[in-house]
Design an enzyme around this catalytic site. Structure first.
Site, PDB file in Angstrom:
ATOM      1  N   ASP A 276       0.961  -1.245  -0.023  1.00 52.29           N
ATOM      2  CA  ASP A 276       0.104  -0.168  -0.042  1.00 52.29           C
ATOM      3  C   ASP A 276       0.788   1.289   0.024  1.00 52.29           C
ATOM      4  O   ASP A 276       1.938   1.197   0.199  1.00 52.29           O
ATOM      5  CB  ASP A 276      -0.971  -0.007   1.185  1.00 52.29           C
TER       6      ASP A 276
HETATM    7  N1  URA Z   1      -1.129  -5.743   4.168  1.00 55.90           N
HETATM    8  C1  URA Z   1      -1.588  -4.758   3.976  1.00 55.90           C
HETATM    9  O1  URA Z   1      -2.643  -4.165   4.643  1.00 55.90           O
HETATM   10  N2  URA Z   1      -0.984  -3.715   3.407  1.00 55.90           N
HETATM   11  C2  URA Z   1       0.143  -3.831   2.827  1.00 55.90           C
HETATM   12  O2  URA Z   1       0.657  -3.045   2.082  1.00 55.90           O
HETATM   13  C3  URA Z   1       0.655  -5.362   2.652  1.00 55.90           C
HETATM   14  C4  URA Z   1      -0.030  -6.230   3.319  1.00 55.90           C
END
Ligand code: URA
Length: 225
Positions: free
Chosen positions: A84
């Site tokens: 993310d």
């Molecule tokens: N889980 C999440 O919530 N975000 C990420 O970036 C990776 C795994």
């Protein structure tokens, strides 16, 4: 292109002046300032993704992870998997589509041997107290609002006061998976960083925004994995 135009590049001993000159990487000898160049088909980089950039090759609004790879002229590199925008940590960037496919494709059963999907370990700070009950819930799989429960996750509590610090190992990569697993037990992730992916470990000395090529050992180990 500039170097070629200024006559610093030769192909089989002849100075080339046109950047569009084609070469056969197996037969032709290309030299820069008299030194022979070698061609590598595949490149592999271990990148420490900082927060604030998107895991994509192009984006109209945000910086992408590719904007950080300033030392390579390749245009076919891409990130393997996705973090993310606010997540930091280990990201593999390569142009090896077959390896990326093997790392991302679902678990498979080949001649009685079960190959689990690759494990990813995250370090996270959680607003709230993470408990042994959460460890058990994650072990059994949690309901994140999809048809199926998540696969078992290994949760380790590193610290629980005043906010919790944990490590979580999962084998899937569902959308916002770690954040949604904690939401499922009524807690909020306030910081998230991927520290391991398969056999790859984020090196301490690699600061956010920095990257380096994988070592030969890291690559062999990842392939074995
Ligand atoms: N889980 C999440 O919530 N975000 C990420 O970036 C990776 C795994």
């Amino acid at each position: 292109k500039k170097y070629i135009r200024s006559g610093l590049v030769t192909v089989n001993g002849e100075v080339v002046k046109k950047p569009e000159q084609k070469v056969d990487e197996k037969k032709d000898t290309v030299c820069f300032r008299g030194n022979p160049l070698t061609y590598t088909e595949y490149e592999y980089y271990l990148f420490h993704k900082p927060a604030g950039c998107v895991t994509a090759t192009e984006d109209n609004l945000h910086r992408t992870v590719m904007d950080y790879l300033t030392d390579t002229a390749r245009h076919d590199l891409f990130p393997v998997g996705r973090l993310d925008i606010d997540t930091e940590g280990l990201l593999l960037i390569t142009n090896d589509g077959a390896l990326a496919h093997d790392l991302l494709s679902p678990a498979k059963h080949v001649s009685k041997v079960y190959y689990a999907k690759i494990e990813k370990t995250y370090y996270a700070v959680i607003d709230g107290v993470v408990t042994e009950k959460d460890v058990n819930s994650f072990e059994n799989g949690v309901d994140i609002g999809e048809e199926k429960l998540t696969k078992p996750g290994k949760l380790r509590i590193l610290k629980s006061e005043p906010e919790s610090e944990i490590e979580l190992t999962i084998t899937e990569g569902r959308f916002h998976q770690v954040k949604r697993m904690f939401e499922a037990v009524g807690k909020k992730v306030t910081y998230l960083k991927r520290v391991e992916m398969g056999s790859l470990v984020l090196p301490d000395e690699l600061a956010p925004g920095e990257y380096r090529p994988l070592t030969e050992e890291e690559l062999q180990e990842l392939r074995r994995h």
